[in-house]
Enzyme design. Structure first.
Site, PDB file in Angstrom:
ATOM      1  CB  CYS A 187     -19.292 -42.001  22.523  1.00 28.60           C
ATOM      2  SG  CYS A 187     -19.711 -40.285  22.403  1.00 28.60           S
ATOM      3  CB  SER A 214     -16.900 -33.778  23.585  1.00 29.56           C
ATOM      4  OG  SER A 214     -17.760 -32.908  22.626  1.00 29.56           O
TER       5      SER A 214
HETATM    6  N1  LIG Z   1     -22.954 -32.327  23.223  1.00 30.68           N
HETATM    7  C1  LIG Z   1     -22.679 -33.698  23.987  1.00 30.68           C
HETATM    8  C2  LIG Z   1     -23.028 -34.830  22.937  1.00 30.68           C
HETATM    9  C3  LIG Z   1     -22.762 -36.114  23.679  1.00 30.68           C
HETATM   10  C4  LIG Z   1     -23.585 -37.170  23.044  1.00 30.68           C
HETATM   11  O1  LIG Z   1     -24.306 -37.188  22.185  1.00 30.68           O
HETATM   12  N2  LIG Z   1     -22.859 -38.457  23.521  1.00 30.68           N
HETATM   13  C5  LIG Z   1     -23.832 -39.645  22.891  1.00 30.68           C
HETATM   14  C6  LIG Z   1     -22.991 -40.851  22.821  1.00 30.68           C
HETATM   15  S1  LIG Z   1     -21.871 -40.577  21.376  1.00 30.68           S
HETATM   16  C7  LIG Z   1     -24.651 -39.960  24.002  1.00 30.68           C
HETATM   17  O2  LIG Z   1     -24.401 -40.247  25.378  1.00 30.68           O
HETATM   18  N3  LIG Z   1     -26.115 -40.017  23.700  1.00 30.68           N
HETATM   19  C8  LIG Z   1     -27.218 -40.388  24.410  1.00 30.68           C
HETATM   20  C9  LIG Z   1     -27.523 -41.732  24.260  1.00 30.68           C
HETATM   21  O3  LIG Z   1     -26.870 -42.477  23.306  1.00 30.68           O
HETATM   22  O4  LIG Z   1     -28.587 -42.138  24.446  1.00 30.68           O
HETATM   23  C10 LIG Z   1     -21.110 -33.560  23.733  1.00 30.68           C
HETATM   24  O5  LIG Z   1     -20.447 -33.020  22.946  1.00 30.68           O
HETATM   25  O6  LIG Z   1     -20.414 -34.189  24.682  1.00 30.68           O
END
Ligand SMILES: N[C@@H](CCC(=O)N[C@@H](CS)C(=O)NCC(=O)O)C(=O)O
Length: 196
Positions: free
Chosen positions: A11, A65
């Site tokens: 991620c 994040s």
């Molecule tokens: N806006 C969030 C985005 C976090 C995000 O999208 N993380 C992904 C992994 S890279 C996630 O958990 N996505 C949900 C999934 O894969 O189902 C941040 O900046 O922390």
């Protein structure tokens, strides 16, 4: 106080927080999450999807994040990852705020192989290259939160999606310069471990 980072190696949002924790030398435990089988407790901590990263400080939960990274910056101001000057700080924050439209959205469009994604991405990379012709770092004169917020995607473009940064010399040079820092070198290794 004890920090846990709910994390997934692949991620790039987690990579932002991994870099900040490493830059500031904050002791923490890493809890690696399998994104394919997301635990129910993670969804409870960060509804509705259970996204990572999530920072847990003695049971106090903080997702997102960019917010986590600013929290760590305020909590551990030394070494600083934002400039001292308020205008320069605002400029760095603006880049973080505009991450999706500048790089995130075209990156994910490319991954989905959407029509027009390559040209869209090239426009974003040209914009970043232009910024880095005028300053050594996206955060300004020193490495900081704006650099941290973009680097994980550049490393994945280069290492996972086979996108050459050679057409963007200032951007290419910046990636190489940042990769000399142990915090970013660790991420280069993480990306290499994801190949295949
Ligand atoms: N806006 C969030 C985005 C976090 C995000 O999208 N993380 C992904 C992994 S890279 C996630 O958990 N996505 C949900 C999934 O894969 O189902 C941040 O900046 O922390």
């Amino acid at each position: 106080m004890a920090f846990s980072l709910y994390d997934a190696p692949r991620c790039p949002f987690c990579a932002r927080t991994r870099i900040v924790l490493a830059e500031k030398g904050v002791p923490h435990e890493t809890v690696t999450v399998d994104l394919a089988e997301r635990p129910a407790w993670l969804v409870e901590h960060n509804p509705p999807d259970g996204r990572v990263p999530v920072l847990d400080e003695d049971g106090w939960i903080l997702p997102e994040s960019a917010v986590i990274d600013e929290y760590l910056e305020e909590r551990y101001p030394d070494p600083p990852l934002l400039p001292a000057d308020p205008g320069e700080r605002a400029a760095a924050r603006l880049l973080v705020f505009r991450f999706d439209e500048t790089l995130g959205d075209p990156y994910y469009a490319l991954r989905r192989e959407d029509p027009g994604a390559e040209a869209w991405l090239a426009g974003g990379l040209r914009g970043l290259d232009g910024l880095l012709r005028g300053a050594p770092f996206l955060t300004g004169r020193e490495f900081g939160l704006a650099d941290v917020s973009y680097l994980p995607w550049l490393l994945r473009l280069r290492g996972l999606l086979g996108v050459s940064l050679e057409p963007y010399p200032a951007l290419d040079r910046w990636v190489e310069t940042c990769a000399e820092r142990p915090s970013v070198a660790a991420e280069v290794e993480t990306v290499a471990s994801l190949v295949g």
